[in-house]
Design an enzyme around this catalytic site. Structure first.
Site, mmCIF file in Angstrom:
data_model
loop_
_atom_site.group_PDB
_atom_site.id
_atom_site.type_symbol
_atom_site.label_atom_id
_atom_site.label_comp_id
_atom_site.label_asym_id
_atom_site.label_seq_id
_atom_site.Cartn_x
_atom_site.Cartn_y
_atom_site.Cartn_z
ATOM 1 N N LYS A 75 -30.168 -43.867 -10.041
ATOM 2 C CA LYS A 75 -29.260 -44.269 -11.031
ATOM 3 C C LYS A 75 -27.982 -45.176 -10.367
ATOM 4 C CE LYS A 75 -28.486 -40.460 -12.956
ATOM 5 N NZ LYS A 75 -29.286 -39.756 -11.947
ATOM 6 N N HIS A 107 -21.181 -38.959 -17.207
ATOM 7 C CA HIS A 107 -20.313 -37.939 -16.598
ATOM 8 C C HIS A 107 -19.043 -37.540 -17.339
ATOM 9 C CE1 HIS A 107 -23.086 -39.769 -13.423
ATOM 10 N NE2 HIS A 107 -23.336 -38.491 -13.423
ATOM 11 N N GLY A 118 -23.011 -14.165 -59.397
ATOM 12 C CA GLY A 118 -22.549 -14.309 -60.697
ATOM 13 C C GLY A 118 -23.233 -15.302 -61.775
ATOM 14 N N PRO A 166 -28.653 -6.801 -63.132
ATOM 15 C CA PRO A 166 -28.751 -8.001 -64.025
ATOM 16 C C PRO A 166 -30.109 -8.356 -64.223
ATOM 17 C CG PRO A 166 -27.752 -8.855 -61.906
ATOM 18 C CD PRO A 166 -27.594 -7.193 -61.889
#
Length: 587
Positions: A114, A226, A406, A562
């Site tokens: 690189k 970097h 609920g 419920p």
């Protein structure tokens, strides 16, 4: 202290040994890799297979994993040299790797580097020392960064395009091409690669503070791997907008680092996660990049999407474009055993059909018209059930607030409203199995929540047992099948403080329908309702072991469940409606 605290945010044992431990972890998890003792060098474990071929060696600072050691394998790299985090590897280790490859019979060694000063210097030193020992070695420099419109003398940086160079050079080496041929063809390919990155956060070298500061809500375009500064800092935008900005900059002709791209060009697209973006975000970016390029007439032949060259934990991504012809694409598609290389399809992405049509849905409920002989009773039962559920909506919600979110009454009201709407426009099927199947689709699509899923399961599993007959035996089997499906998929049992505590006792009683004498069905249903009511009431004394209520302390659950209460209400409504029909028939 700040450095120590920063180090603790990473899952490491030691700053000093993290690179060595990471390399050992990679090798321990890949049988095809081996470490060169005394060096941070990873090699193919089958180096005998490179005899007579060019060996490929790359490397650089650690922290970019899976680059570079993840790309070691047949058809890619023969070895990789690692430096400390974000630091170029020492010439001595690079030379040791070159010597190891040459000693195994390689016809030459190609260094893929690189474009960073440290890497160029250290790999260059090792190359010169190797040549002095008679080793055939050469080097190619990857400089694919498209960030800077006016690059400095240092030139464009080497970024994720390096991984694509590994692939092309590796395919050529595997085919037995000589060193000079590989160098020439790779250098030509490098001119057709462009990369640009963007970050939403900095990264930090283990044991140190972040490499730069980026205020919340801002992003940096064109930074290096970097954490080197980019070209533009701006507010975070949408994925579509960010991708548009990136590709526009990468291909803008006034940018001396640009990649020339015109309609009709074929490209490989790489969407690279710089470390900390979620897979979901990367997929969204990939979609945006593919769509934008296709809108500009670019043919996307392959797409890589994932983590290929990272920057530790940086939250960002880079886009790499490789312009290809048939020959470059052939090399790109060549087989490799490198563990980090994605298993890509060899089918062009552009022009690909994104969708397939689903299996045709079952026919919906019929329009209102002629109904079966029992339709009047069924309609009356359903209307009564819906009316009662709507009356109890607030009470069910109140019970659910202590045990869940609920909305139990609201979800049952959704089902009731959906059934009422259906009754107003549809006829009652003459087949009981079809009736339950229609109701299953209704609650699946309109009720929502886990209750909707459970009712849908019950009705769907019960329906087939009533397809041919609706006598007492068929109903007993259907109700039992529905209950068992709820248990199997929902994971609850009687005693877990769920709707099953009301439903199961009632269904157990209704199994007696299969042996009931003529006229005895109503008595069984009456007893079943009583058991449902008792079961629902008993849930106030049970410890919740399933559903949302299982996360709530028992002392806070003092009211009946419920869902169980809703079951008792429904069954009571069915019973009262049938009783009313029975009384009317006597008159």
């Amino acid at each position: 202290m700040a450095c120590i605290m920063e180090m603790r945010r990473k899952l490491l044992n030691s700053v000093d040994t993290c690179v060595d431990e990471a390399l050992e972890g990679l090798v321990r998890s890949n049988a095809s890799l081996v470490l060169l003792r005394g060096h941070r060098v990873v090699l193919r474990s089958d180096l005998e297979n490179i005899r007579g071929k060019v060996a490929l060696l790359s490397g650089g600072g650690s922290g970019h994993e899976p680059a570079h050691a993840g790309y070691i394998g047949m058809g890619m790299l023969s070895g990789a040299v690692a430096g400390a985090v974000f630091a170029s590897p020492p010439p001595g280790s690079i030379l040791a790797a070159i010597q190891a490859l040459w000693s195994r019979g390689a016809s030459g060694v190609l260094l893929v580097v690189k474009n960073y000063t440290g890497d160029r210097l250290n790999f260059g030193i090792a190359a010169e020392q190797a040549r002095s020992q008679g080793i055939q070695v050469d080097m190619v420099i990857v400089a694919d960064d498209c960030a800077f419109a006016q690059p400095s003398k240092a030139g464009r940086r080497g970024l994720c395009g390096t991984v694509l160079v590994h692939k092309l050079a590796g395919a050529l080496a595997e085919e037995g091409c000589p060193l000079e041929t590989i160098v020439a063809r790779v250098n030509e390919a490098i001119t057709n690669i462009g990369t640009l990155g963007v970050s939403l956060s900095p990264c930090s070298v283990p044991g140190c503070l972040p490499s730069f500061q980026l205020p919340p809500g801002e992003m940096e375009l064109g930074l290096g791997i970097h954490g080197e500064p980019g070209i533009l800092r701006s507010k975070v935008a949408s994925a579509n907008e960010v991708v548009k900005t990136m590709i526009s900059h990468m291909t803008e002709s006034s940018n001396k680092s640009h990649l020339p791209l015109k309609p009709g060009d074929s490209v490989v697209l790489s969407v690279n996660n710089l470390g900390a973006l979620s897979c979901l975000e990367i997929a969204v970016v990939t979609k945006a990049a593919v769509q934008l390029l296709e809108e500009h007439g670019v043919v996307i032949v392959r797409v890589m999407s994932g983590s290929f060259m990272t920057s530790l934990e940086m939250a960002g991504m880079s886009l790499t474009l490789l312009k290809v012809d048939e020959e470059i694409l052939r090399l790109f598609d060549a087989k490799t055993t490198a563990p980090a290389w994605p298993n890509l399809s060899s089918v062009s992405m552009s022009g690909k059909n994104l969708f397939m049509e689903p299996v045709e849905k079952p026919a919906g409920p019929a329009d209102k018209g002629n109904e079966g002989s029992l339709a009047s009773s069924i309609r009356h039962v359903l209307e009564s059930m819906c009316r009662i559920l709507l009356q109890y909506q607030d009470e069910l919600n109140a019970l659910d607030r202590a045990a869940g979110d609920g909305d139990c009454g609201n979800t049952h009201a959704l089902a009731a409203n959906a059934i009422q709407e259906w009754l107003s426009i549809s006829s009652i099927p003459g087949n009981a199995g079809q009736l339950l199947a229609d109701l299953a689709l209704l609650v699946q699509e309109r009720m929502g929540g886990s209750s909707g899923a459970l009712y849908c399961l019950f009705l769907s599993a019960a329906a087939p047992h009533l397809a041919e007959s609706c006598d007492g035996t068929a109903w007993a089997k259907a109700l039992n099948a529905g209950t068992e499906a709820m248990k199997r998929y929902g994971g609850a049992e009687v005693g877990d403080r769920t709707m099953l505590d009301a439903l199961c006792p009632a269904v157990e009683e209704m199994k007696k329908l299969s042996t009931a004498p003529p006229g005895g069905h109503m008595a069984i249903l009456q007893t079943a309702v009583e058991k449902a009511v008792f079961g629902a009431e008993s849930t106030r004394n049970l410890t919740a072991r399933a559903g949302r209520a299982s996360y709530i302390a028992s002392e806070h659950l003092t009211q009946p469940d419920p869902g169980a209460t809703a079951i008792a209400i429904i069954l009571k409504a069915v019973l009262n409606a049938l009783k009313g029909d029975s009384e009317r028939s006597k008159c």
